[in-house]
Enzyme design. Structure first.
Site, PDB file in Angstrom:
ATOM      1  N   ARG A 191       2.985  -2.845  -2.847  1.00  0.00           N
ATOM      2  CA  ARG A 191       3.222  -3.303  -1.470  1.00  0.00           C
ATOM      3  C   ARG A 191       3.194  -4.816  -1.331  1.00  0.00           C
ATOM      4  O   ARG A 191       2.597  -5.516  -2.154  1.00  0.00           O
ATOM      5  CB  ARG A 191       2.112  -2.742  -0.564  1.00  0.00           C
ATOM      6  CG  ARG A 191       2.045  -1.225  -0.500  1.00  0.00           C
ATOM      7  CD  ARG A 191       2.960  -0.690   0.538  1.00  0.00           C
ATOM      8  NE  ARG A 191       3.154   0.748   0.461  1.00  0.00           N
ATOM      9  CZ  ARG A 191       3.790   1.451   1.386  1.00  0.00           C
ATOM     10  NH1 ARG A 191       4.301   0.853   2.444  1.00  0.00           N
ATOM     11  NH2 ARG A 191       3.965   2.736   1.251  1.00  0.00           N
ATOM     12  N   CYS A 249      11.850   6.363   3.694  1.00  0.00           N
ATOM     13  CA  CYS A 249      13.262   6.659   3.993  1.00  0.00           C
ATOM     14  C   CYS A 249      13.989   5.421   4.502  1.00  0.00           C
ATOM     15  O   CYS A 249      15.060   5.533   5.095  1.00  0.00           O
ATOM     16  CB  CYS A 249      13.385   7.780   5.011  1.00  0.00           C
ATOM     17  SG  CYS A 249      13.298   9.422   4.287  1.00  0.00           S
ATOM     18  N   HIS A 306       5.614   7.112  14.883  1.00  0.00           N
ATOM     19  CA  HIS A 306       5.899   6.557  13.554  1.00  0.00           C
ATOM     20  C   HIS A 306       7.358   6.090  13.553  1.00  0.00           C
ATOM     21  O   HIS A 306       8.230   6.734  12.976  1.00  0.00           O
ATOM     22  CB  HIS A 306       5.667   7.661  12.514  1.00  0.00           C
ATOM     23  CG  HIS A 306       5.684   7.196  11.098  1.00  0.00           C
ATOM     24  ND1 HIS A 306       5.964   8.041  10.037  1.00  0.00           N
ATOM     25  CD2 HIS A 306       5.459   5.983  10.542  1.00  0.00           C
ATOM     26  CE1 HIS A 306       5.896   7.370   8.905  1.00  0.00           C
ATOM     27  NE2 HIS A 306       5.597   6.118   9.177  1.00  0.00           N
ATOM     28  N   ARG A 337      -2.000   6.725   0.147  1.00  0.00           N
ATOM     29  CA  ARG A 337      -2.720   7.575   1.090  1.00  0.00           C
ATOM     30  C   ARG A 337      -3.042   8.913   0.417  1.00  0.00           C
ATOM     31  O   ARG A 337      -2.330   9.350  -0.486  1.00  0.00           O
ATOM     32  CB  ARG A 337      -1.856   7.853   2.326  1.00  0.00           C
ATOM     33  CG  ARG A 337      -1.633   6.658   3.217  1.00  0.00           C
ATOM     34  CD  ARG A 337      -0.920   7.056   4.494  1.00  0.00           C
ATOM     35  NE  ARG A 337       0.462   7.429   4.288  1.00  0.00           N
ATOM     36  CZ  ARG A 337       0.934   8.673   4.295  1.00  0.00           C
ATOM     37  NH1 ARG A 337       0.116   9.691   4.515  1.00  0.00           N
ATOM     38  NH2 ARG A 337       2.209   8.930   4.108  1.00  0.00           N
TER      39      ARG A 337
HETATM   40  O1  O2Y Z   1       0.126   4.488   0.718  1.00  0.00           O
HETATM   41  C1  O2Y Z   1      -0.295   3.799   1.646  1.00  0.00           C
HETATM   42  O2  O2Y Z   1      -1.479   3.658   1.897  1.00  0.00           O
HETATM   43  C2  O2Y Z   1       0.637   3.124   2.525  1.00  0.00           C
HETATM   44  S1  O2Y Z   1       1.508   4.255   3.492  1.00  0.00           S
HETATM   45  C3  O2Y Z   1       2.551   3.358   4.525  1.00  0.00           C
HETATM   46  C4  O2Y Z   1       2.468   1.991   4.587  1.00  0.00           C
HETATM   47  C5  O2Y Z   1       3.293   1.291   5.438  1.00  0.00           C
HETATM   48  C6  O2Y Z   1       4.162   1.991   6.221  1.00  0.00           C
HETATM   49  N1  O2Y Z   1       4.239   3.340   6.169  1.00  0.00           N
HETATM   50  C7  O2Y Z   1       3.485   4.022   5.316  1.00  0.00           C
HETATM   51  C8  O2Y Z   1       3.678   5.519   5.339  1.00  0.00           C
HETATM   52  O3  O2Y Z   1       3.191   6.234   4.496  1.00  0.00           O
HETATM   53  O4  O2Y Z   1       4.382   5.989   6.249  1.00  0.00           O
HETATM   54 MN    MN Z   2       5.009   4.625   7.730  1.00  0.00          MN
END
Ligand code: O2Y
Ligand code: MN
Length: 595
Positions: A367, A251, A227, A70
């Site tokens: 992932r 976490c 979340h 992200r």
């Molecule tokens: O980096 C990403 O795009 C995935 S982020 C993510 C994926 C699954 C569950 N939680 C998260 C998060 O950043 O909280």
């Molecule tokens: Mn998450």
């Protein structure tokens, strides 16, 4: 026209006019469609087939090396008034934002197929569920959305019945980090994402819809989009309590959601049921309790660190029909990542011959995408339209010092303060600055689609006549001793803490009243058979009053940072705890109470 809903057809037409795809495909979610897409992606190299003997149905996708996570600095909430997005979000004025991103979308699907993905977040027949439509030019996104959501004809039928849906427009574009934005328009229930094909940036049902847009919708409609994992804990008497728990990203939410009880607990009859590992939608039921659904249908879990020792249920889930992204592979094409005890990498996540000089074999944010139904601990209650009743809400962060293993908030308003104050201390690996407190209220910092001050007020608003709200707790699995080693073993042993939490909800466990909340005394926690270091439990349950006073002062400054949006009730609660801490530093001892 492919849909009976004129507004949907019109939007698809408008997007097609802007993006100019070669063809349009309406996804029905069928097995035949999934097989055809898989064959197409194997043929063009988007997917690589993994070892079909050891991992039937499993494939690997390698994302662009600049597109692996992200991107918070490029993630915007575009409300008419900046104050509605709040200081917790990056903001752009909506007209300007549309113009900027539409210029990127112009002609971007030439030579590509435009996929229309109708999806439902939550069980297809649940009143708590909400629908959306994602338009994308990525078949990899289609394949992931098919696992992560209820996607296809049934979702389209619900959308046509209801007449409304969240609009999500996505294109991988050129995967150029300079031409990448993830924009949210909560007032228009619209998402636009350009330039990334990865996870939270591209699977728009997940963080963009189920958290950022849904949190806005939830505020308007009187529910919560959080979340949080959801887990059911069944005691030897066969009673199951459901717990919703918020922890910042990375976490261990997936591990806790799939926890395996320690041997003695297993023999005694304890069972753990997974409802969700990342997102929880909660709404008050007719009886005043909060009922929760997992809006997702799959797990998009972090691969590194997943092993028999840490999360055997996750490992068992991903032996078949799983899409892996950015993991390494062994000589016989089995997926591999750091922390996996078996096998050895020969090819790294970028497809290069593995060389430790290039860094880890699997990307740290690599992932697996897998259906939740494949988890041995998956709960059939996850499909219940009315959701599961929540007994306890648990907040937690990474706090190597100060914060005890577990404590209970004295009431809802105190619990909201505890959730607002939660966060983690930075590690050297994350930022270079060690021990700096980063607050991440309710673990929603990257995901709350509106002003945090208004969000705290929304949480407080649930405390009203007739409400039978869950108790709120805070846990800290990450407390360290003076030697820098963890004081608590974590993983399956965390069930011992959850047992105390459940027994507090039932009014059966003892606790000691303190200035920061209710703490178990050593005798209130079941630690038989647990090899804790000498003095570890005392340290885990101790309260350093002067340091807590400084912490609560810092929480006050944090609440001030949201200006007049922070509700007076929360300020009052912070002042109450500060006063309790001040008076506790006088010699009188507070009474220990048994419930
Ligand atoms: O980096 C990403 O795009 C995935 S982020 C993510 C994926 C699954 C569950 N939680 C998260 C998060 O950043 O909280
Ligand atoms: Mn998450």
């Amino acid at each position: 026209m492919p849909s009976k809903l004129e507004a949907l057809n019109r939007w698809v037409d408008d997007v097609a006019r802007l993006t100019q795809p070669d063809q349009i495909h309406w996804c029905d979610g069928s097995d035949a469609e999934a097989a055809a897409l898989r064959a197409q992606m194997l043929a063009d190299g988007t997917l690589i087939e993994l070892n079909q003997t050891t991992h039937p149905g499993c494939t690997l996708h390698r994302s662009h090396p600049s597109d692996v996570a992200r991107v918070e600095h490029l993630t915007l909430v575009c409300t008419k008034n900046q104050a509605d997005a709040g200081p917790n979000n990056h903001w752009m004025e909506p007209t300007q934002a549309h113009a900027k991103i539409d210029a990127l979308f112009a002609g971007c699907m030439k030579g590509r197929t435009l996929y229309v993905i109708p999806y439902c977040m939550g069980p297809i027949d649940s009143p708590l569920s909400r629908c959306g439509v994602e338009i994308t030019d990525s078949p990899y996104v289609v394949a992931n959305m098919r696992i992560m959501t209820r996607m296809g004809s049934a979702a389209l039928a619900r959308i046509e019945r209801e007449g409304n849906f969240v609009k999500g427009l996505h294109s991988t574009g050129e995967l150029d980090p300079q031409r990448r934005f993830i924009m949210h328009f909560p007032e228009e229930l619209t998402i636009k994402s350009y330039g990334s094909g990865y996870g939270g940036n591209a699977l728009l049902g997940k963080k963009c819809h189920a958290l950022r847009i849904a949190s806005w919708q939830a505020r308007t409609e009187g529910w919560l989009a959080e979340h949080m994992l959801i887990v059911g804990i069944e005691n030897p008497q066969g009673q199951t309590h459901y717990i919703a728990a918020a922890f910042p990203s990375a976490c261990g939410k997936t591990n806790l959601a799939m926890l395996i009880p320690p041997e003695g607990y297993r023999q005694a009859g304890w069972k753990v049921w997974t409802i969700g590992d990342d997102i929880c939608w909660m709404r008050p039921g007719a009886d005043g309790r909060l009922y929760a659904i997992n809006p997702e249908a799959g797990f998009f879990g972090v691969a590194p660190g997943t092993d028999h020792g840490t999360n055997p249920n996750a490992l068992a889930s991903i032996q078949r029909d799983t899409i892996y992204t950015n993991v390494a592979v062994t000589a016989d094409l089995q997926p591999w990542w750091e922390g996996l005890k078996e096998g050895a990498p020969v090819t790294d996540w970028q497809g290069r011959p593995y060389d430790p000089a290039n860094g880890p074999a699997a990307h740290p944010n690599s992932r697996f995408t897998v259906s939740a139904r494949q988890a041995p601990s998956w709960s059939p209650k996850a499909e219940d339209a009315q959701g599961v009743p929540i007994s306890a809400i648990v907040f937690g962060g990474r706090r190597p010092s100060l914060v005890p293993l577990v404590f209970e908030a004295r009431d809802w308003a105190h619990g909201v303060l505890v959730g607002a104050a939660m966060g983690s201390e930075t590690t050297a690996a994350a930022t270079g600055a060690v021990g700096v407190m980063r607050r991440d209220s309710m673990a929603m910092k990257p995901f709350c689609g509106y002003n945090y001050g208004d969000y705290f007020a929304h949480w407080l608003s649930f405390d009203k006549a007739g409400a039978k709200l869950p108790k709120i707790f805070h846990v800290n699995w990450f407390r360290k001793g003076a030697d820098g080693k963890f004081l608590w073993p974590g993983f399956g042993e965390n069930l011992r803490v959850l047992e105390w939490i459940i027994e507090r909800c039932e009014g059966r466990a003892g606790a000691q009243e303190t200035a920061i909340g209710l703490l178990p005394r050593a005798q209130d926690l079941h630690t038989q058979g647990l090899a804790l270091r000498e003095g570890a439990l005392d340290e885990l349950l101790a309260i350093d009053l002067p340091r807590w006073a400084a912490e609560v002062e810092d929480i006050g400054r944090y609440l001030d940072s949201f200006g007049e949006h922070t509700p007076a009730r929360l300020h009052a609660e912070q002042r109450r705890v500060a006063a309790e801490l001040a008076s506790a530093q006088t010699p009188q001892k507070r009474a220990a109470v048994a419930s």
